[in-house]
Write an enzyme that holds these catalytic residues in place. Sequence first.
Site, mmCIF file in Angstrom:
data_model
loop_
_atom_site.group_PDB
_atom_site.id
_atom_site.type_symbol
_atom_site.label_atom_id
_atom_site.label_comp_id
_atom_site.label_asym_id
_atom_site.label_seq_id
_atom_site.Cartn_x
_atom_site.Cartn_y
_atom_site.Cartn_z
ATOM 1 N N ARG A 168 2.253 -29.476 29.073
ATOM 2 C CA ARG A 168 1.671 -29.267 29.785
ATOM 3 C C ARG A 168 0.056 -28.522 29.156
ATOM 4 N NH1 ARG A 168 -1.519 -24.529 31.436
ATOM 5 N NH2 ARG A 168 0.308 -23.505 30.137
ATOM 6 N N GLU A 222 -3.696 -14.602 32.769
ATOM 7 C CA GLU A 222 -4.638 -15.542 31.567
ATOM 8 C C GLU A 222 -5.282 -14.677 31.055
ATOM 9 O OE1 GLU A 222 -7.810 -18.938 31.994
ATOM 10 O OE2 GLU A 222 -6.994 -17.864 34.140
#
Length: 505
Positions: A14, A144
């Site tokens: 990923r 994030e």
Amino acid sequence: MKKRTIEIMDTTLRDGEQTSGVSFTASEKLTLAKLLLEELKVDRIEVASARVSKGEFQAVKSIMEWARETGRIHQVEVLTFVDNGASIAWMKKAGARVQNLLTKGSLNHLTHQLKKTPEEHFEAISRVIEIAQNEDIETNVYLEDWSNGMRNSQEYVFQFLDFLAQQPIKRILLPDTLGILTPSETFDYIKKIINRYPETHFDFHGHNDYDLSVSNVMEALKAGAHGLHLTVNGMGERAGNAPLASAIAVINDFLPGIETTAVESSLFKVSKLVSTFTGFGIPANKPIVGGNVFTQTAGIHADGDNKKNLYFSNLMPERFGRKRKYALGKTSGKANILKNLQELGLTLNDEEVQKVTERIIELGDRKEKVTTDDLPYIISDVLDSTSFKQKVFIKSYVLTHAKGLLPSSTLSIEIEGDSYEEHAQGDGQFDAFMNALKKVYETRGSKLPKLVDYAVRIPPGSSSDALCETMITWRTGKKDFMTTGLDSDQTVSAIKATEKMLNII
């Protein structure tokens, strides 16, 4: 003391695929997924981002079919988004059961990218978690830009963590998204979080923009992190992620209270396969998996290895399915050559070793790369050259090959003290050289042997372009004999073989 086992989540398929210019096919992803979980034995793998493409969907579907058959369904994870359940629907069709939900871990990202308040963001996240729970999908949550969040908006980060601590999730994932943390910051931030939420599982996800990712991995574990996100060969966006091989070696050697399930001996094999699939070569000086890592170049190091392994460390190549090598070049010296001879099972006397050393240094000065596979050819050439007293010297030659013109050669040769010079043309450069040589011998009233066979080869297994060997069979009357020449240039090696023939006759 009981060791603390930490989880390794490999995100090569990923995050590693976000390396510029890299894209895995569905079959490549399945192959690597199997290798990572079955052979390398990492705990979890992150294989894709939801809703990216049809190809990504097929890749996840095939991986999940295999995972279901082998009982690994909860070891495969997919990156998802706060999109009111659209990612969950995609996952469900693909058969995936674990989502890594991407959320905003800094107030800066939340304010300027989403343009939402913390409360609005938390509400949207709770809806996605609820949908996942209803669909029997396990949730981990990414924060994030968490590292910038801790630097610049800690109040928001802790407000967010307070909210997540009440949610039905399994792990919280703390990414240094832009690779900006120092080791001391990594330790301090994670320690503070672990102390405040002792019952929650936290993963650290490091990036390598300042080349500090492995150091940050060490500090994250010292601070109490429960898991790490790593990639094979450190692949990933910009400067990449924390590299799997280096992190595993560091944990095993420098963090005695911590262990992983990862198999060291499989690291190199997986590294090479990822390099093959992506087309991204492994830098020769890359730790653990690079071509030069277990290669001694300086002769003093090889000498030290002969004397109580003075240049050995705990980082032994055998741990990773590799072997120590001793480079051959202008700095290698006698000790490196002796090490290579030992590996080949060959024995030379001091004079012969000196001559072989001189030839290797000569090649090194020409920036030619010499490998162990080249060594028998060099030995053969050097020892063959000493089997006769040289009376014929090819002093100089010019070879030309131009479009529309016959190849030609001019040579200067010394025979028993007499000098000759001739020019001739031929079907090729070596043929032109031989025609010029015949003219010289005709003036001496002599005839050259007949060339009956001509073969060129490079040392089998050699990865260098330093040498090729030309073997020429000559016939005089009813007797055949062979001479060989060795050089990086095929025609020059043939000329060297010819010079040996001239001295033999």
